[in-house]
Write a protein that holds these residues in place. Structure first.
Motif, mmCIF file in Angstrom:
data_model
loop_
_atom_site.group_PDB
_atom_site.id
_atom_site.type_symbol
_atom_site.label_atom_id
_atom_site.label_comp_id
_atom_site.label_asym_id
_atom_site.label_seq_id
_atom_site.Cartn_x
_atom_site.Cartn_y
_atom_site.Cartn_z
ATOM 1 N N UNK A 128 39.478 24.417 47.072
ATOM 2 C CA UNK A 128 40.724 23.749 47.473
ATOM 3 C C UNK A 128 40.563 22.237 47.366
ATOM 4 N N UNK A 129 40.276 21.748 46.183
ATOM 5 C CA UNK A 129 39.985 20.326 45.971
ATOM 6 C C UNK A 129 41.234 19.486 45.726
ATOM 7 N N UNK A 130 42.401 20.123 45.710
ATOM 8 C CA UNK A 130 43.641 19.362 45.498
ATOM 9 C C UNK A 130 44.654 19.624 46.608
ATOM 10 N N UNK A 131 45.402 18.578 46.969
ATOM 11 C CA UNK A 131 46.428 18.712 48.009
ATOM 12 C C UNK A 131 47.818 18.574 47.406
ATOM 13 N N UNK A 132 48.771 19.144 48.118
ATOM 14 C CA UNK A 132 50.184 19.084 47.728
ATOM 15 C C UNK A 132 50.871 18.134 48.700
ATOM 16 N N UNK A 133 51.557 17.097 48.198
ATOM 17 C CA UNK A 133 52.212 16.160 49.115
ATOM 18 C C UNK A 133 53.353 16.847 49.866
ATOM 19 N N UNK A 134 53.537 16.419 51.117
ATOM 20 C CA UNK A 134 54.578 17.009 51.962
ATOM 21 C C UNK A 134 55.798 16.096 51.998
ATOM 22 N N UNK A 135 56.941 16.675 52.292
ATOM 23 C CA UNK A 135 58.174 15.883 52.411
ATOM 24 C C UNK A 135 59.200 16.292 51.374
ATOM 25 N N UNK A 136 60.278 15.561 51.345
ATOM 26 C CA UNK A 136 61.417 15.873 50.482
ATOM 27 C C UNK A 136 60.983 16.035 49.025
ATOM 28 N N UNK A 137 61.427 17.115 48.415
ATOM 29 C CA UNK A 137 61.110 17.368 47.004
ATOM 30 C C UNK A 137 62.198 16.764 46.129
ATOM 31 N N UNK A 138 61.763 16.030 45.109
ATOM 32 C CA UNK A 138 62.709 15.515 44.116
ATOM 33 C C UNK A 138 62.977 16.651 43.127
ATOM 34 N N UNK A 139 64.183 17.187 43.196
ATOM 35 C CA UNK A 139 64.472 18.397 42.417
ATOM 36 C C UNK A 139 64.500 18.178 40.912
ATOM 37 N N UNK A 140 64.356 16.935 40.483
ATOM 38 C CA UNK A 140 64.408 16.680 39.041
ATOM 39 C C UNK A 140 63.026 16.634 38.397
ATOM 40 N N UNK A 141 61.973 16.781 39.209
ATOM 41 C CA UNK A 141 60.645 16.748 38.589
ATOM 42 C C UNK A 141 59.651 17.716 39.229
ATOM 43 N N UNK A 142 58.606 18.023 38.454
ATOM 44 C CA UNK A 142 57.555 18.933 38.910
ATOM 45 C C UNK A 142 56.746 18.260 40.021
ATOM 46 N N UNK A 143 56.327 19.045 41.010
ATOM 47 C CA UNK A 143 55.534 18.508 42.120
ATOM 48 C C UNK A 143 54.134 18.111 41.631
ATOM 49 N N UNK A 144 53.758 16.878 41.917
ATOM 50 C CA UNK A 144 52.418 16.393 41.543
ATOM 51 C C UNK A 144 51.434 16.717 42.659
ATOM 52 N N UNK A 145 50.200 17.077 42.289
ATOM 53 C CA UNK A 145 49.170 17.322 43.289
ATOM 54 C C UNK A 145 48.080 16.265 43.158
ATOM 55 N N UNK A 146 47.289 16.139 44.256
ATOM 56 C CA UNK A 146 46.350 15.024 44.337
ATOM 57 C C UNK A 146 44.923 15.549 44.519
ATOM 58 N N UNK A 147 43.976 14.959 43.804
ATOM 59 C CA UNK A 147 42.573 15.360 43.958
ATOM 60 C C UNK A 147 42.016 14.799 45.270
ATOM 61 N N UNK A 148 41.492 15.679 46.122
ATOM 62 C CA UNK A 148 40.868 15.253 47.377
ATOM 63 C C UNK A 148 39.351 15.185 47.217
#
Lengths: 169, 169
Positions: A128-148
């Motif tokens: 589980x080396x990557x996190x998913x940002x929390x909060x309002x999703x911008x429906x026009x783009x793919x969710x970016x994840x972050x390397x922890x």
């Protein structure tokens, strides 16, 4: 096939209590694991020193028996369709410190010691080396994840040379 | 049915990157969750204060979207076949501090704050309130498990009065 099924039930009926009523499953003192239609139960594995989750895997009855008896983690590899002694190739075996079972006994939690090793076939300590940002999703783009985790603990190309990658699209 | 499937893909294709190659899934910066044949992904939930595992559950795409946006945990209840805002009945909602995704993006890890509450419908803090002893198995008897949590945090008969127990035999 019938013989194989009978043998399976005979083999594990000695270790596992038959699931007969909810009270016994939830509040009873006997192990009655629920295996799914493929004969598997999900397993959470955490690091006993840091508490971080290292991986999410599956066991069949045989992997569970081997894990209990040897105190090293065995899983069922769904991609390779075989029992899997974790760390056999990489050397990063998991010494089991504790094994827990949940309320309805359909999942397991392994607390393991991997020393200064790693658990993830990609080379990181935790899968589980990557996190998913929390909060309002911008429906026009793919969710970016972050390397922890930034640095790999080993080079998978060296360690698993010539072996197929278990990750499937 | 075809319309429903198209809508599903259209809806989530905006949030989730299509799974196309292993390198992107493992080392990429986009969320590409793998839902199983039932449209579900397994979720590990741990307590951010103590690190202990609270529960093992499942999400569908909608539950994942709601969890990210509201920062409270939503799951898919397989026993009730519905989306499930955890804690709606008991009051023990889970405030999400962090969400992680694993290497092949087929499982999630939620780190949550439940204050002084509980997570288990049986009344214990963690669903994993029992341990399985390690070592040689006596093949002539069923494996006994041990209670690690002694006291319930709430009385489920009061809290869930009249509701069916989600545990199934």
């Amino acid at each position: 096939m019938q013989i194989a099924i009978l043998s399976f039930f005979h083999y594990f009926s000695l270790m596992f209590k038959k699931r007969e009523n909810v009270f016994e499953i939830e509040e009873g003192k006997f192990l009655s694991p629920k295996f799914d239609d493929n004969g598997l139960i999900p397993v959470i594995t955490s690091d006993y020193k840091t508490g971080e989750i290292l991986m999410h895997g599956y066991m069949n009855g045989e992997a569970l028996k081997k894990t209990i008896e040897t105190k090293e983690a065995y899983y069922w590899s769904r991609s390779r369709n075989t029992i899997w002694h974790k760390g056999k190739t990489s050397g990063f075996t998991q010494k089991v410190k504790e094994l827990r079972v949940d309320d309805d006994q359909d999942s397991l939690w392994l607390i393991v010691d991997i020393g200064n090793g790693a658990s993830c076939h990609v080379g990181y300590k935790s899968c589980f080396y990557r996190s998913v940002p929390l909060g309002k999703i911008d429906n026009s783009e793919v969710i970016k994840i972050k390397f922890e985790e930034k640095d790999k603990k080993f080079n998978p190309e060296k360690v698993y040379k010539g072996q197929p990658n278990p990750t499937k699209v």
